[in-house]
Write an enzyme that holds these catalytic residues in place. Structure first.
Site, PDB file in Angstrom:
ATOM      1  N   LEU A  81      18.331   7.195  11.528  1.00  0.00           N
ATOM      2  CA  LEU A  81      17.667   6.422  12.596  1.00  0.00           C
ATOM      3  C   LEU A  81      17.439   4.973  12.163  1.00  0.00           C
ATOM      4  CD1 LEU A  81      15.151   9.014  14.136  1.00  0.00           C
ATOM      5  CD2 LEU A  81      17.450   8.419  14.904  1.00  0.00           C
ATOM      6  N   ALA A 106      27.212   5.271   9.435  1.00  0.00           N
ATOM      7  CA  ALA A 106      27.687   4.023   8.835  1.00  0.00           C
ATOM      8  C   ALA A 106      26.883   2.859   9.369  1.00  0.00           C
ATOM      9  CB  ALA A 106      29.165   3.803   9.173  1.00  0.00           C
ATOM     10  N   THR A 162      38.331   3.451  10.637  1.00  0.00           N
ATOM     11  CA  THR A 162      38.592   2.405  11.630  1.00  0.00           C
ATOM     12  C   THR A 162      39.926   1.686  11.381  1.00  0.00           C
ATOM     13  OG1 THR A 162      37.821   0.197  12.284  1.00  0.00           O
ATOM     14  CG2 THR A 162      37.108   0.954  10.144  1.00  0.00           C
ATOM     15  N   ASP A 163      40.495   1.135  12.442  1.00  0.00           N
ATOM     16  CA  ASP A 163      41.717   0.330  12.287  1.00  0.00           C
ATOM     17  C   ASP A 163      41.463  -0.929  11.448  1.00  0.00           C
ATOM     18  OD1 ASP A 163      40.211  -1.077  14.176  1.00  0.00           O
ATOM     19  OD2 ASP A 163      41.787  -1.115  15.717  1.00  0.00           O
ATOM     20  N   GLU A 164      40.187  -1.321  11.340  1.00  0.00           N
ATOM     21  CA  GLU A 164      39.886  -2.585  10.633  1.00  0.00           C
ATOM     22  C   GLU A 164      40.247  -2.524   9.157  1.00  0.00           C
ATOM     23  OE1 GLU A 164      36.370  -4.666  11.562  1.00  0.00           O
ATOM     24  OE2 GLU A 164      36.435  -4.092  13.671  1.00  0.00           O
ATOM     25  N   TYR A 179      32.314  -5.282   6.258  1.00  0.00           N
ATOM     26  CA  TYR A 179      32.289  -3.960   6.925  1.00  0.00           C
ATOM     27  C   TYR A 179      33.601  -3.216   6.675  1.00  0.00           C
ATOM     28  CZ  TYR A 179      33.307  -0.665  10.694  1.00  0.00           C
ATOM     29  OH  TYR A 179      33.713   0.448  11.393  1.00  0.00           O
ATOM     30  N   LYS A 237      34.434   0.319   4.596  1.00  0.00           N
ATOM     31  CA  LYS A 237      35.094   1.503   5.179  1.00  0.00           C
ATOM     32  C   LYS A 237      36.364   1.842   4.397  1.00  0.00           C
ATOM     33  CE  LYS A 237      34.130   3.509   8.502  1.00  0.00           C
ATOM     34  NZ  LYS A 237      33.234   4.681   8.717  1.00  0.00           N
ATOM     35  N   ASN A 264      36.141   1.322  20.329  1.00  0.00           N
ATOM     36  CA  ASN A 264      35.611   2.263  21.324  1.00  0.00           C
ATOM     37  C   ASN A 264      34.718   1.542  22.339  1.00  0.00           C
ATOM     38  OD1 ASN A 264      35.164   5.539  19.953  1.00  0.00           O
ATOM     39  ND2 ASN A 264      36.538   4.001  19.156  1.00  0.00           N
ATOM     40  N   LYS A 282      27.749  -4.893  20.327  1.00  0.00           N
ATOM     41  CA  LYS A 282      29.209  -4.897  20.410  1.00  0.00           C
ATOM     42  C   LYS A 282      29.631  -5.536  21.731  1.00  0.00           C
ATOM     43  CE  LYS A 282      28.995  -2.510  16.605  1.00  0.00           C
ATOM     44  NZ  LYS A 282      28.717  -1.115  16.514  1.00  0.00           N
ATOM     45  N   ASN A 334      39.962 -11.049  24.145  1.00  0.00           N
ATOM     46  CA  ASN A 334      38.537 -11.033  24.477  1.00  0.00           C
ATOM     47  C   ASN A 334      38.259 -11.812  25.768  1.00  0.00           C
ATOM     48  OD1 ASN A 334      38.051  -9.519  22.200  1.00  0.00           O
ATOM     49  ND2 ASN A 334      37.637 -11.319  20.917  1.00  0.00           N
TER      50      ASN A 334
HETATM   51  P1  NAD Z   1      26.655   3.130  15.379  1.00  0.00           P
HETATM   52  O1  NAD Z   1      26.222   1.919  14.632  1.00  0.00           O
HETATM   53  O2  NAD Z   1      26.435   3.184  16.851  1.00  0.00           O
HETATM   54  O3  NAD Z   1      25.942   4.418  14.767  1.00  0.00           O
HETATM   55  C1  NAD Z   1      25.802   4.616  13.398  1.00  0.00           C
HETATM   56  C2  NAD Z   1      24.803   5.761  13.190  1.00  0.00           C
HETATM   57  O4  NAD Z   1      24.715   6.010  11.782  1.00  0.00           O
HETATM   58  C3  NAD Z   1      23.389   5.436  13.673  1.00  0.00           C
HETATM   59  O5  NAD Z   1      22.864   6.515  14.395  1.00  0.00           O
HETATM   60  C4  NAD Z   1      22.606   5.209  12.382  1.00  0.00           C
HETATM   61  O6  NAD Z   1      21.233   5.546  12.483  1.00  0.00           O
HETATM   62  C5  NAD Z   1      23.340   6.143  11.427  1.00  0.00           C
HETATM   63  N1  NAD Z   1      23.188   5.742  10.028  1.00  0.00           N
HETATM   64  C6  NAD Z   1      23.340   4.490   9.501  1.00  0.00           C
HETATM   65  N2  NAD Z   1      23.084   4.521   8.172  1.00  0.00           N
HETATM   66  C7  NAD Z   1      22.788   5.815   7.853  1.00  0.00           C
HETATM   67  C8  NAD Z   1      22.468   6.477   6.656  1.00  0.00           C
HETATM   68  N3  NAD Z   1      22.371   5.812   5.492  1.00  0.00           N
HETATM   69  N4  NAD Z   1      22.249   7.810   6.697  1.00  0.00           N
HETATM   70  C9  NAD Z   1      22.323   8.498   7.855  1.00  0.00           C
HETATM   71  N5  NAD Z   1      22.604   7.912   9.040  1.00  0.00           N
HETATM   72  C10 NAD Z   1      22.845   6.584   9.036  1.00  0.00           C
HETATM   73  O7  NAD Z   1      28.177   3.314  15.011  1.00  0.00           O
HETATM   74  P2  NAD Z   1      29.389   3.840  15.908  1.00  0.00           P
HETATM   75  O8  NAD Z   1      29.988   2.706  16.629  1.00  0.00           O
HETATM   76  O9  NAD Z   1      28.970   5.049  16.651  1.00  0.00           O
HETATM   77  O10 NAD Z   1      30.418   4.246  14.751  1.00  0.00           O
HETATM   78  C11 NAD Z   1      30.367   5.540  14.169  1.00  0.00           C
HETATM   79  C12 NAD Z   1      31.444   5.654  13.113  1.00  0.00           C
HETATM   80  O11 NAD Z   1      32.720   5.442  13.705  1.00  0.00           O
HETATM   81  C13 NAD Z   1      31.326   4.632  11.981  1.00  0.00           C
HETATM   82  O12 NAD Z   1      31.666   5.274  10.785  1.00  0.00           O
HETATM   83  C14 NAD Z   1      32.336   3.573  12.341  1.00  0.00           C
HETATM   84  O13 NAD Z   1      32.818   2.938  11.182  1.00  0.00           O
HETATM   85  C15 NAD Z   1      33.403   4.409  13.012  1.00  0.00           C
HETATM   86  N6  NAD Z   1      34.222   3.715  14.013  1.00  0.00           N
HETATM   87  C16 NAD Z   1      33.636   3.020  15.019  1.00  0.00           C
HETATM   88  C17 NAD Z   1      34.435   2.419  15.989  1.00  0.00           C
HETATM   89  C18 NAD Z   1      33.833   1.658  17.147  1.00  0.00           C
HETATM   90  O14 NAD Z   1      34.575   1.041  17.905  1.00  0.00           O
HETATM   91  N7  NAD Z   1      32.531   1.686  17.353  1.00  0.00           N
HETATM   92  C19 NAD Z   1      35.829   2.515  15.908  1.00  0.00           C
HETATM   93  C20 NAD Z   1      36.387   3.210  14.832  1.00  0.00           C
HETATM   94  C21 NAD Z   1      35.576   3.827  13.903  1.00  0.00           C
HETATM   95  O1  DAU Z   2      38.293  -1.761  15.672  1.00  0.00           O
HETATM   96  C1  DAU Z   2      37.316  -0.800  15.417  1.00  0.00           C
HETATM   97  C2  DAU Z   2      36.015  -1.497  15.164  1.00  0.00           C
HETATM   98  O2  DAU Z   2      35.585  -2.004  16.426  1.00  0.00           O
HETATM   99  C3  DAU Z   2      34.938  -0.605  14.562  1.00  0.00           C
HETATM  100  O3  DAU Z   2      35.346  -0.192  13.283  1.00  0.00           O
HETATM  101  C4  DAU Z   2      33.611  -1.358  14.449  1.00  0.00           C
HETATM  102  O4  DAU Z   2      32.594  -0.467  14.016  1.00  0.00           O
HETATM  103  C5  DAU Z   2      33.248  -1.890  15.817  1.00  0.00           C
HETATM  104  O5  DAU Z   2      32.092  -2.696  15.700  1.00  0.00           O
HETATM  105  C6  DAU Z   2      34.388  -2.721  16.403  1.00  0.00           C
HETATM  106  O6  DAU Z   2      34.561  -3.941  15.638  1.00  0.00           O
HETATM  107  P1  DAU Z   2      34.849  -5.361  16.339  1.00  0.00           P
HETATM  108  O7  DAU Z   2      34.372  -6.426  15.456  1.00  0.00           O
HETATM  109  O8  DAU Z   2      36.255  -5.435  16.833  1.00  0.00           O
HETATM  110  O9  DAU Z   2      33.909  -5.175  17.641  1.00  0.00           O
HETATM  111  P2  DAU Z   2      32.943  -6.201  18.391  1.00  0.00           P
HETATM  112  O10 DAU Z   2      32.518  -5.545  19.662  1.00  0.00           O
HETATM  113  O11 DAU Z   2      31.891  -6.748  17.490  1.00  0.00           O
HETATM  114  O12 DAU Z   2      33.917  -7.402  18.752  1.00  0.00           O
HETATM  115  C7  DAU Z   2      35.055  -7.204  19.569  1.00  0.00           C
HETATM  116  C8  DAU Z   2      35.753  -8.552  19.690  1.00  0.00           C
HETATM  117  O13 DAU Z   2      34.910  -9.429  20.463  1.00  0.00           O
HETATM  118  C9  DAU Z   2      35.969  -9.239  18.378  1.00  0.00           C
HETATM  119  O14 DAU Z   2      37.193  -9.975  18.424  1.00  0.00           O
HETATM  120  C10 DAU Z   2      34.809 -10.220  18.276  1.00  0.00           C
HETATM  121  C11 DAU Z   2      34.554 -10.581  19.710  1.00  0.00           C
HETATM  122  N1  DAU Z   2      33.149 -10.886  20.051  1.00  0.00           N
HETATM  123  C12 DAU Z   2      32.198  -9.995  19.686  1.00  0.00           C
HETATM  124  C13 DAU Z   2      30.874 -10.232  19.958  1.00  0.00           C
HETATM  125  C14 DAU Z   2      29.798  -9.256  19.555  1.00  0.00           C
HETATM  126  C15 DAU Z   2      32.834 -12.053  20.744  1.00  0.00           C
HETATM  127  O15 DAU Z   2      33.713 -12.851  21.098  1.00  0.00           O
HETATM  128  N2  DAU Z   2      31.518 -12.280  21.006  1.00  0.00           N
HETATM  129  C16 DAU Z   2      30.525 -11.440  20.639  1.00  0.00           C
HETATM  130  O16 DAU Z   2      29.341 -11.748  20.902  1.00  0.00           O
END
Ligand code: NAD
Ligand code: DAU
Length: 348
Positions: free
Chosen positions: A36, A83, A125-127, A150, A154, A180, A189, A249
């Protein structure tokens, strides 16, 4: 009995995954271990909190004792999502990223080994692959070239997963997914940030020239992929998931403005993210071939549904946009001003 540990189940993807697993695995128990942090929200799972096959444990994946206690609940399988997930925050301070993403993964791998889990799914992640030029797509063979703290954390976790499989035979596999979107995403995000701002007629901050490209996938398609990887994937393997939906974007921002009926004057071009990756795109042919997976939710439909979800969940949004969030917002964006917007737009 199958007892699935989902780490980070109170976050965006984790909460969608917990709900999905309860639906598609009617015999399994789901244990959610989540610390949390600012991104974890019990409200994300309020509808299943009392479900007889669901259990929440508050705890830290990097805390060996807490993880061992959870494993003793009879855990047979692990989906590791916990994470620190936001690139911008990792630029401010990489420390929690290394602790949770690298050390936390190592602790969980040790636990998986000690308790003999059947499958360990590392949600990555693709990153980790870095940035692409204007053409091509990442495959599972692409080199790891992470560019942000970040992404590096990963990639470090992924390498530990690989090593634990190779050295100790831990039955672990890695999934790597593109960006996502969908319900319950924290508004740091792009998509939820822009929707929640626009719903209040507030400006939206586009980094740099806005021409960076991301490949968008609905969170439910990702959850379906994770489930299939768990069921059909091979230990030691990597599976890419993507949405087959590349957008800059700026294109995405304009689409959101149109769908919400808001003027382009709400766009603010702000300084670029340091080290900003230019383009991501995923080749998902391995997942299609070996898991029978491909994304099913068309972006237009998924985006409309997501907008509707944020419109209908005003209490969730208000609670999340709390003082801590506003402090983060102020630090990250300062006060967004009209500044050079019109001239920058006129140049396009
Ligand atoms: P999020 O930030 O919404 O959620 C992360 C969760 O992890 C939170 O509930 C947080 O409380 C919990 N957490 C953080 N540190 C912790 C710890 N030390 N112990 C236990 N719980 C902890 O993240 P998300 O966007 O749902 O991403 C989830 C996973 O998917 C991550 O591993 C991320 O790298 C991966 N991922 C995300 C995306 C994306 O687009 N969001 C894409 C590809 C992969
Ligand atoms: O690709 C997978 C990844 O996608 C995950 O591993 C990460 O956890 C998730 O955060 C996400 O990373 P990005 O950095 O791509 O997502 P974000 O939504 O932060 O940004 C998407 C794009 O938009 C990126 O090119 C940065 C841009 N951006 C983002 C924010 C927050 C802006 O232009 N303005 C903004 O305020």
């Amino acid at each position: 009995m199958t007892v699935i540990l989902v780490t980070g189940g109170c976050g965006f993807i984790g909460s969608n995954l917990v709900r999905y697993l309860l639906e598609v695995e009617p015999e399994a128990r789901i244990v959610n271990l989540d610390a949390l942090t600012y991104a974890g929200n019990l409200a994300n799972l309020a509808d299943v909190a009392a479900h007889p096959r669901y259990q929440f444990v508050r705890g830290d994946v990097a805390d060996r004792q807490q993880v061992w206690e959870v494993m003793r609940l009879g855990v047979t399988d692990v989906f590791h999502l916990a994470a620190e997930s936001h690139v911008d925050r990792s630029i401010h301070d990489a420390t929690p990223f290394v602790r949770t993403n690298v050390l936390g993964t190592q602790v969980l791998l040790d636990a998986a080994r000690a308790f003999g889990v059947r499958r360990f799914v590392q949600v990555s992640t693709d990153e980790v692959y870095g940035s692409l030029g204007p053409t091509g797509a990442f495959t599972e063979e692409s080199p790891l070239q992470p560019n942000s703290p970040y992404a590096a954390s990963k990639a470090g976790a992924d390498l530990l997963v690989r090593a634990y499989h190779h050295t100790f035979g831990v039955p672990a596999l890695i999934t790597r997914c593109s960006n996502n979107y969908g319900p319950y995403q924290f508004p740091e995000k792009l998509i939820p940030l822009f929707i929640t701002n626009l719903l209040q007629d507030e400006p939206v901050p586009v980094y740099g020239d806005g021409l960076q490209v991301r490949d968008w996938i609905h969170v439910r398609d990702h959850c379906r992929g994770l489930h299939l990887a768990w069921k059909k994937g091979q230990p030691g393997e990597v599976y890419n998931f993507g949405g087959k939906c590349e957008l800059s974007n700026l294109e995405l921002t304009r689409r959101l403005l149109r769908l919400l009926g808001k003027p382009e004057s709400l766009i603010r071009f702000v300084p670029d993210r340091p080290g900003h990756d230019r383009r991501y795109a995923m080749d998902c042919s391995k997942a299609q071939r070996e898991l029978g997976w491909s994304p099913l939710i068309p972006f237009e439909q998924g985006l409309l549904e997501t907008i509707r979800w944020y419109q209908e969940h005003t209490e969730w949004v208000a609670a999340v946009r709390n003082k801590e969030y506003m402090n983060y917002y102020q630090r990250q964006y300062g006060t967004l001003r009209a500044a050079t917007t019109s001239t920058r737009l006129a140049a396009r």
